[in-house]
Each structure stands twice: as structure tokens, then as C-alpha cells.
Scaffold this active site. Structure first.
Site, PDB file in Angstrom:
ATOM      1  N   CYS A  77       0.854  -1.181   0.000  1.00  0.00           N
ATOM      2  CA  CYS A  77       0.000   0.000   0.000  1.00  0.00           C
ATOM      3  C   CYS A  77       0.887   1.228   0.000  1.00  0.00           C
ATOM      4  CB  CYS A  77      -0.898  -0.005   1.237  1.00  0.00           C
ATOM      5  SG  CYS A  77      -1.815   1.524   1.410  1.00  0.00           S
ATOM      6  N   LEU A  78       0.899   1.870  -1.129  1.00  0.00           N
ATOM      7  CA  LEU A  78       1.772   3.036  -1.266  1.00  0.00           C
ATOM      8  C   LEU A  78       0.932   4.143  -1.887  1.00  0.00           C
ATOM      9  CD1 LEU A  78       4.722   3.696  -0.702  1.00  0.00           C
ATOM     10  CD2 LEU A  78       5.254   3.078  -3.047  1.00  0.00           C
TER      11      LEU A  78
END
Ligand SMILES: [Zn+2]
Ligand SMILES: [Zn+2]
Ligand SMILES: [Zn+2]
Ligand SMILES: [Zn+2]
Ligand SMILES: [Zn+2]
Ligand SMILES: [Zn+2]
Ligand SMILES: [Zn+2]
Lengths: 538, 184
Positions: free
Chosen positions: B89-90
Site C-alpha cells: 500500500c503506497l
């Protein structure tokens, strides 16, 4: 089925534009606009926009239905860009004639992928689109944040999300972007390589469309055969040749291949692309076989490398390499011969140079001699002839010697320097002579001056004597006429200061008015006053 | 085609000067859309000494769509799924936040920064995020245990195989190697 197209040219028509047009690209652009117009009849909203109408998707824009069933290039952004570049003219009514022509046009213009272009040399980073990372193509700038992108890049980005691809500011594609023209010059001047495989043409970016669509021999053009719907590289699109889109079977792998594709088949797909060398069994690319046999194959029989110099060893290339490595006796001879030939060439060259130089020197010497003689004879007198003879004999007795003088220029320079020195010496001599001359003249004049003044004084004295003598004579004559009354001689009077004068006066006046005391008139005897008293000074 | 150009360019740039502690190869020479990255755990982080495989998949309409980055090596991290998929998750990779001007290089640097400083406020593994916030020592111990278990050998990029073999062989030795790592 498709209507005829210009066969020789091979360029896909470009509508009814004149073939010599250098504005080929513009033509393409207009054609693109026509298509846009055609399309927007089906999907109207885009046309009204003040901003370049950006078609929603690439797939929607090329009216595939209108195209003949040909192998058409994949839809590229150019079509959409076309509408953008011409957006300012989009208020002008569409030209129906062109439109109808376009609908029956056999082929669309050739397009290439702008972002795949290879640029020659580095280009300014500021010209690079932050999306495709290539120099901008038809740059557009956002009004809100001032970011610039290729029209196509920005369009696709805005399709997905109506925000600036850099800072995500909201962007209205109809109002918030404008065409950036200031960098177009720079972009036009970038040098690009022709995108066609096999073509090594390099030109400025603005000229590439013309090369690509009109000149490049590797561009795909419609087959000259009107019945054929395939494309072929321009080089092979010879109207005299039959259609090359016939199938044949490959002579190496017996696959069925279009004649036009044979080259590409050999290079890429042919199962018989490579073959075994019949002599050495190594696998060789078929079309390089000749080169392999001529230069590589170890089994081919060849002469020793030094054959031209006498070695007669002959055999497989592999053994021959061993023979040569071990030291062919003729190698030394060959090298000697070669060295001798090299020397010979050097000597010949030097010989030629020497002869041209010496002839040039002779010519210059003659010029020099012709120039120096009259000028010197004019400027100086006697010494020159002597000097001139000296110089010319020296020059004549001293032929140009390249070893001593280095080069002809050095030699000439030295000659000029010597002449200059001589001229300087002459000048000094002339000055000296002048000086002597003047001095002698001065001396002579002074001596003459002295003589003249001496003579003048002598003349003056003589004049005095004469006057005195005349006075004496007159007085004595006057006394004789007076009858000797006065008696005594005048001599004693003369000895006093004024007696001479008085005597003189008396003598002159006495001539007219003898014995009367008339006042003396001045009369030509002023000098007598000064000098009369001392005549004996002489 | 257009994206290919940019991708090859980025690949060349990235290979010439890769982000710190990374080396880049292509999954297969013929496909520039799938990159394999070997990432050394940043010094000073819980992952120091580990060697992680990252897979970067560039969609066909890259750069208009964001690349997909996954860990091929299992990692104990609040922002990486604790499974064989290794999804990350970026923020800058989320479709709604992706900017077409962002380069892979920046993405890789962001991933590395995430290892140095996890972001527990936007977790994929909320349990690990909680642990990271509440009990950092425990988190560090677990992270290091994962490093020793999964991220010590040569990097493999077939994530399933890597996960399977590592899980099979690593479960027993995990504690022992973990202790060794802590000692060193
Ligand atoms: Zn912006
Ligand atoms: Zn661009
Ligand atoms: Zn060309
Ligand atoms: Zn044909
Ligand atoms: Zn074949
Ligand atoms: Zn051979
Ligand atoms: Zn020999």
C-alpha cells in the site's frame, strides 16, 4: 476495388494536394481534420470547443469504416493531434470537395510514432514531456499551473482523470489548456533519425514528415497493383513490376511467404535462416555465407598471405594460419618489399615537391630582381649600381636549398630581410652624403661672405682716397686761380678735424660761387665726413 | 508503443543509477513491462541485512496507469500484505493519486522509504500496524525474524515458489536464525 492512386509516387494520395508540396505534413494534418469533421458529425460535441477538440479515444477517431480493407497502420495520436493543430482554423467551413474525396481515398497518409523517434544527440531537458519523456510533440500548456505536455499525452491523462499529471490541479480540457508555440522552433530543429528500419536518414524534426511520407525508400506504400490491397516498401513499389504480394515458398524452409516479405522472412523467421557451411560444418547465417567463405571458413583452401611475394604454400585456412604464425620466410621479403615501396612513394613525393618548389622559387626570384632594380636605381645615385650588381649576383649564385632554409617561405623571408637591410644602409648613406654636402656648402658660403665684405671695405677706402685726392687737386687749382693771394698751401688745414670737409665744401661750392660765404649744402659727402680724416688707414 | 519508449528510457536510467541498495533486471529480456528488483534492507531499519525481491509490473498504458509493485519476498510490515502476494500500500501508487509524471525510480525510492518508516495510519495489515504503534520492540523482533526466515538467501522472484519453499524450510529454523541475527 479501391480507386487508383498515383502509382509512381506511391504516397498515399494525401487528398488532392499537389505532389510537390513541401507542406506534406500540413496536408496530412488537414486530412486528419477532415476525418475529425467526418467523425464529429456522428459525435458532435467536441467540435464546438474553443480548445483543440480532443477525441475521446484513439479507437473512435479513425473512421475505419471508410477505409478500404487494407493493412492500415495502427491508429496513432497524430490523427488527434491533427485536429489540435488546425483547431484555430476549425471555424472555417469544411471543404466538401475534399471531404468526399477523402471518403473515397484509397489510403491514409503514412504515420509514424512520434514518441518512438530516436533523437540524434542530447536535447534540452526542458523540451521533454514529463509523461512520455520524449521531446514535446504539439505541446500544450495548462493555464492553471503552467505545465506543458504533448497534446496526446495530456489528452490521455485527462481522459483518465481531469487533473494535471504533475500536480493534480483540476484541469478542464476545454478551457484550461492552450497551445505552446514558443518552443516549437527549438523542437523543430531537433535532429531525428528516420524511424524506418533500414533507413539511416537524419534530419531536423520538422522535415521528417516530408522525408517519411514522400522520400524514404523504406516507407510502406500501397502496392502499385491497383487490384492489390497490400502495402510494400517504396523501394519495391515499382509500377513496372508485377504485384509482389504473391505467395511463394521459401527456397530454404519451404514456408509460404509473400514475395514482398521474403527479405524480412530470411532475416527473422526462416527456419532455414542459418545453414551449415559445407566445408567447415559451422552454422552460418545464409546470406553471410559468401563472406564466411571469403574470410572466415577454416576449411576453405587459400594461398599463404604472402603469396604475392613468392610464397606458394596453399591449403586450408586453418593450416595456413599455422604456417603464417610459424613464420613464413616470405614474410620478411614481403615486409622489405613493402618498406621499399613505401620509401619509393616518399621519395617520389619529395621529388615532386622539390621540383615544384624550385620552379616557384625561380619565378619569385625573377620577380624580385625585376622589382628591386628600378626602385633602387631611382632612390639613390652612384652607389646603387654597385650594390645592385652585388645583390643579384649573390642571389643568382645561391640557389634555393631546402635543407638550409627550411621552407620556401623562410627562404623568401630571409631574402626580403636582406634587401630591407640593404635599403636601410643605403638610406643612411644618402643622409650622410647630404650632410657632408650641406656642410661644405655652408663653409664655402661663409668664406665667400668674408671675401665680399673685405672687398666692400677696400672699395670704400679706395673711394675715400679718390675723394681726398680730388679735393687736394681742386684746392690747389683754386689757389692758383685766386692769384696766389692766400699764399700758403692747404696742407696744414687738412691736418685738423674739419679742414678736409671745409675744404671739400669750399671746393664744390667754390666752383660756382667762388669766394662767397654761402652756407654749405649737403652733398654726397657724408661718407667723406667719416673716412676723410684717415685715408692712410689703408 | 509510446509507453515502451518511456519504459526503456526509465529502465536505462534506473539501471545506470539505481536507487540506493537496489539492482534492477528484467524478468525476461523481451518484456520491458516486468522488472525484477533486488532491494537490500535499509541500514538502521528492522529489515537491515535482508535482501528482498520486488516485482514492478508496468501496465500497457503506463504512465497513465500506475505500476503495480509487489514484494516477492515475504516481509513483516504494516503496509505489505502478510502473504505470498506481497501487495504494497503506497499512496503514490493508488490510482486516484497516481501522477503520470511519476517515474519508477521515485516509486522504488518510496518503497525503500516505507521500509525505513512504515506508515501505520494506512495499513494493509492492521494487526502489524497496531503492534508497530504499541509495541515497537515486539514489531522489530517479528520483522527481524521474518528477515531471517525469508530474506537471507538468494532472492527468488516467483513469489509463490519463494513463499512456499521459504515457509516450508524456514518454520523450524526461524527462531534459531532469529536469535543469531539479534546477537549480531
Ligand atoms: Zn500542473
Ligand atoms: Zn509527451
Ligand atoms: Zn527514411
Ligand atoms: Zn500487391
Ligand atoms: Zn524460409
Ligand atoms: Zn565454413
Ligand atoms: Zn607462406
Amino acid at each position: 476495388m479501391p480507386p487508383p492512386n498515383t502509382p509512381g509516387e506511391g504516397v498515399p494520395a494525401a487528398g488532392s494536394s499537389p505532389p510537390e508540396s513541401t507542406e506534406q505534413y500540413q496536408v496530412q494534418v488537414e486530412a486528419g481534420q477532415e476525418q475529425e469533421d467526418g467523425r464529429s458529425r456522428v459525435a458532435p460535441p467536441a467540435a464546438a470547443s474553443p480548445i483543440p477538440s480532443i477525441p475521446p479515444t484513439p479507437a473512435a477517431s479513425p473512421p475505419q469504416a471508410e477505409l478500404p480493407p487494407r493493412v492500415s497502420p495502427p491508429p496513432t495520436p497524430e490523427l488527434q493531434f491533427a485536429s489540435i493543430t488546425t483547431s484555430l482554423e476549425s471555424t472555417s467551413p469544411p471543404r466538401p470537395s475534399l471531404s468526399t474525396d477523402q471518403s473515397t481515398r484509397p489510403n491514409r497518409p503514412l504515420f509514424y510514432d512520434h514518441q518512438a523517434l530516436e533523437y540524434e544527440g542530447p536535447y534540452d531537458e526542458t523540451l521533454q514531456c514529463p509523461i512520455c519523456r520524449t521531446p514535446f510533440y504539439l505541446p500544450l500548456t495548462t493555464r492553471t499551473c503552467g505545465h506543458t505536455f504533448c497534446a496526446g499525452c495530456l489528452r490521455r491523462a485527462l481522459e483518465l482523470r481531469p487533473v494535471c499529471p504533475i500536480d493534480r490541479q483540476p484541469i478542464d480540457k476545454d478551457h484550461d489548456i492552450y497551445q505552446t508555440r514558443v518552443i516549437n522552433d527549438q523542437l523543430d530543429r531537433l535532429r531525428v533519425k528516420c524511424p524506418n528500419k533500414g533507413c539511416d536518414h537524419v534530419c531536423t524534426r520538422d522535415r521528417l514528415p516530408a522525408h517519411y511520407s514522400r522520400q524514404c525508400p523504406f516507407s510502406m506504400v500501397p502496392c502499385p497493383d491497383r487490384e492489390c490491397s497490400h502495402r510494400i516498401i517504396r523501394m519495391n513499389a515499382d509500377p513496372d513490376k508485377a504485384c509482389l504480394h504473391r505467395e511463394t515458398s521459401c527456397q530454404y524452409c519451404s514456408a509460404t511467404v509473400m514475395i514482398a516479405d521474403l527479405d524480412s522472412h530470411y532475416d527473422n523467421h526462416c527456419a532455414g535462416h542459418t545453414t551449415k557451411c559445407t566445408q567447415c560444418d559451422s552454422v552460418v547465417v545464409r546470406h553471410r555465407m559468401e563472406g564466411h567463405i571469403a574470410a572466415e571458413c577454416p576449411e576453405t583452401e587459400v594461398h599463404c598471405r604472402w603469396h604475392p611475394y613468392g610464397c606458394n604454400v596453399f591449403g586450408r585456412r586453418a593450416t595456413m594460419q599455422g604456417h603464417q604464425r610459424a613464420g613464413c620466410v616470405y614474410e620478411a621479403i614481403a615486409k622489405l618489399t613493402q618498406a621499399r615501396l613505401d620509401d619509393r612513394a616518399v621519395i617520389d613525393e619529395l621529388k615532386g615537391r622539390v621540383s615544384t618548389l624550385s620552379s616557384r622559387l625561380n619565378q619569385q626570384e625573377q620577380e624580385l630582381r625585376g622589382r628591386s632594380r628600378p626602385s633602387m636605381g631611382h632612390s639613390t645615385g652612384v652607389p646603387v649600381s654597385d650594390f645592385d650588381v652585388h645583390t643579384s649576383t649573390r642571389a643568382a649564385s645561391m640557389p634555393y636549398n631546402s635543407a638550409a632554409w627550411g621552407s620556401a617561405e623562410d627562404y623568401m623571408l630571409a631574402q626580403f630581410e636582406r634587401i630591407e637591410t640593404n635599403a636601410e644602409n643605403l638610406r643612411k648613406m644618402v643622409l650622410e652624403i647630404n650632410g657632408h654636402h650641406n656642410l661644405r656648402q655652408l663653409n664655402d658660403t661663409m668664406r665667400l661672405d668674408g671675401l665680399i665684405s673685405e672687398l666692400q671695405s677696400k672699395i670704400g677706402v679706395l673711394g675715400m682716397h679718390t675723394t681726398w685726392l680730388m679735393n687736394v687737386q681742386r684746392q690747389s687749382r683754386g689757389q692758383q686761380r685766386a692769384g696766389g693771394v692766400a699764399g700758403g698751401p692747404p696742407a696744414p688745414e687738412m691736418s685738423t678735424g674739419n679742414s678736409g670737409n671745409a675744404g671739400a665744401r669750399m671746393s664744390t661750392e667754390g666752383e660756382r660761387l667762388p669766394y662767397m660765404g654761402i652756407p654749405p649744402r649737403r652733398h654726397s659727402n657724408e661718407r667723406g665726413e667719416g673716412r676723410g680724416e684717415n685715408p692712410p688707414r689703408l | 508503443m509510446a509507453s515502451q519508449k518511456r519504459i526503456s528510457k526509465e529502465l536505462a536510467d534506473c539501471s545506470a543509477s539505481p536507487p540506493a541498495g537496489m539492482s534492477i533486471t528484467l524478468a525476461s529480456d523481451s518484456d520491458v513491462h516486468k522488472w525484477h528488483i533486488t532491494l537490500d534492507g535499509p541500514v538502521g531499519s528492522a529489515y537491515a541485512g535482508g535482501r528482498f525481491g520486488l516485482i514492478v509490473s508496468l501496465p500497457t498504458d503506463y504512465p497513465f496507469k500506475p505500476p503495480v509493485v509487489t514484494f516477492a519476498t515475504r516481509i513483516y510490515h504494516p503496509n505489505v500484505t502478510n502473504d505470498a502476494t506481497g501487495a504494497i500500500c503506497l499512496g503514490l501508487l493508488k490510482p486516484e493519486q497516481w501522477k503520470p509524471s511519476t517515474r519508477v525510480q521515485s516509486v522504488l525510492e518510496a518503497v525503500r522509504a516505507l521500509l525505513v518508516e512504515p506508515n501505520p495510519d494506512d495499513p494493509l495489515e492492521s494487526r502489524i500496524a497496531d503492534e508497530y504503534r504499541a509495541n515497537r520492540a515486539e514489531f522489530n523482533r517479528n520483522a527481524r525474524a521474518y528477515v531471517n526466515k525469508y530474506a537471507t538467501g538468494p532472492v527468488t522472484f516467483s513469489s509463490a515458489a519463494a513463499a512456499g519453499s521459504a515457509a516450508g524450510s524456514g518454520s523450524g529454523s526461524g527462531d534459531a536464525t532469529g536469535g543469531k541475527a539479534q546477537g549480531s
